[in-house]
Design an enzyme around this catalytic site. Sequence first.
Site, PDB file in Angstrom:
ATOM      1  N   GLU A  94       0.050  40.578  20.697  1.00 14.08           N
ATOM      2  CA  GLU A  94       0.077  39.666  21.830  1.00 14.08           C
ATOM      3  C   GLU A  94      -0.685  40.256  23.010  1.00 14.08           C
ATOM      4  O   GLU A  94      -0.713  41.470  23.203  1.00 14.08           O
ATOM      5  CB  GLU A  94       1.531  39.357  22.228  1.00 14.08           C
ATOM      6  CG  GLU A  94       2.253  38.584  21.146  1.00 14.08           C
ATOM      7  CD  GLU A  94       3.708  38.277  21.466  1.00 14.08           C
ATOM      8  OE1 GLU A  94       4.245  37.339  20.863  1.00 14.08           O
ATOM      9  OE2 GLU A  94       4.298  38.978  22.311  1.00 14.08           O
ATOM     10  N   CYS A 107      -3.609  41.817  30.216  1.00 12.88           N
ATOM     11  CA  CYS A 107      -2.734  42.860  29.687  1.00 12.88           C
ATOM     12  C   CYS A 107      -2.940  42.873  28.176  1.00 12.88           C
ATOM     13  O   CYS A 107      -2.602  41.905  27.486  1.00 12.88           O
ATOM     14  CB  CYS A 107      -1.280  42.556  30.037  1.00 12.88           C
ATOM     15  SG  CYS A 107      -0.100  43.740  29.340  1.00 12.88           S
ATOM     16  N   CYS A 114       4.508  49.705  17.868  1.00 14.00           N
ATOM     17  CA  CYS A 114       4.378  50.847  18.784  1.00 14.00           C
ATOM     18  C   CYS A 114       4.812  52.127  18.097  1.00 14.00           C
ATOM     19  O   CYS A 114       5.720  52.126  17.268  1.00 14.00           O
ATOM     20  CB  CYS A 114       5.225  50.613  20.047  1.00 14.00           C
ATOM     21  SG  CYS A 114       4.964  51.874  21.329  1.00 14.00           S
ATOM     22  N   CYS A 118      10.970  53.698  23.171  1.00 10.06           N
ATOM     23  CA  CYS A 118      11.623  53.402  24.444  1.00 10.06           C
ATOM     24  C   CYS A 118      12.694  52.331  24.221  1.00 10.06           C
ATOM     25  O   CYS A 118      12.412  51.254  23.704  1.00 10.06           O
ATOM     26  CB  CYS A 118      10.603  52.898  25.466  1.00 10.06           C
ATOM     27  SG  CYS A 118       9.241  54.054  25.748  1.00 10.06           S
ATOM     28  N   CYS A 121      12.409  48.501  25.615  1.00  9.78           N
ATOM     29  CA  CYS A 121      11.198  47.720  25.357  1.00  9.78           C
ATOM     30  C   CYS A 121      11.291  47.011  24.009  1.00  9.78           C
ATOM     31  O   CYS A 121      11.587  47.647  22.983  1.00  9.78           O
ATOM     32  CB  CYS A 121       9.978  48.637  25.375  1.00  9.78           C
ATOM     33  SG  CYS A 121       8.414  47.795  25.068  1.00  9.78           S
ATOM     34  N   CYS A 339       6.646  42.167  31.304  1.00 13.87           N
ATOM     35  CA  CYS A 339       6.596  43.573  30.905  1.00 13.87           C
ATOM     36  C   CYS A 339       7.780  43.918  30.002  1.00 13.87           C
ATOM     37  O   CYS A 339       8.930  43.659  30.334  1.00 13.87           O
ATOM     38  CB  CYS A 339       6.614  44.442  32.159  1.00 13.87           C
ATOM     39  SG  CYS A 339       6.342  46.177  31.833  1.00 13.87           S
TER      40      CYS A 339
END
Length: 350
Positions: A94, A107, A114, A118, A121, A339
């Site tokens: 995305e 962005c 990933c 974290c 997230c 975010c």
Amino acid sequence: MQNEKRDIRALSKEQLRDFFVANGDKAFRGNQVYEWLWNKRAHSFDDMTNVAKSTRQMLEDNFVINHIHVDQMQQSEDGTIKNAVRLHDGLVVESVLIPTETRTTACVSSQVGCSLDCKFCATARLKRMRNLNPDEIYDQVAAIDSESRLYHGHPLSNIVFMGMGEPLMNYNNVMKAIEKITSPEGLGMSAKRITVSTSGVSKMIKKMADDGVKFKLAVSLHSAIEEVRNRIMPFTTSFPLTELREALEYWYSKTKSRVTYEYVVWGGINDRNEDVDALVKFCRYVPCKVNLIEYNPIDDGEFQQAAPEAVNAYIKALERNDIVVKVRRSRGKDIDAACGQLANKNEAAV
């Protein structure tokens, strides 16, 4: 069995020129095709209208253009656009267009999933499937530039590598993509309008400094107390704050470019006075500014936006110490484009 066709955008301009010479054509044909691939953003060889049909067929026989496809485009009530981008192998990432009154920012993602963990997230909950290639990163930017021109009447003005993935865990491809994005033969954007955000991979921050990059650096910090940082970002046990501090001091000594710290304040996690004091102390090591980011929940109760009083305590302490601080309100929350929310919820079956 026929050999698999090569991805033509993996070739340099010189390699393209050599290919045409080896096939009895003029070297300048490589320049033409290179321009079509990057500056003119050709999606197929048939788009290359000033190239002979026989030459286009030769290219078709030998190569493929692994162009991205925007599977789904969602528009937020605040003007934010989220693209679900399908890659040539069917995987989805995305990217987001974030508009303000004065500029549009892309962005972009650097990995499918990933590498990191974290806890706050949504992207981190996806396993890392692979790194994105330079052309896949470039295509995200080109698509958002087209959307910026269409919906906002001007070209894309800024790029942040804050989408899916840890950019410094895909270092070589991210650097090659930025080289193409900033080249006059590509999108011709200024490197000073690009920000690469890392969760704190110290050795790669030093490498960027040694490589003399011209773009800006942001660090997702979220706590300047080791045990708090390790709890919310477990991978940081491998990149302690002492190493991060040293890397950032090295970065500034080499680049003279100030660092941006991205920082979310959560209730019951980093909203104490000692958290505020630790951040102020960390900010004294190198010239910097702080973006306090509004948190966007990801369907559980562990992380919650801190009370306004806690955020104000950070603002007052930072300003009292002459540290530039801004509060970033999230955009695109209604389409999960804010975010920390990118997680392929709309991923179609391959």
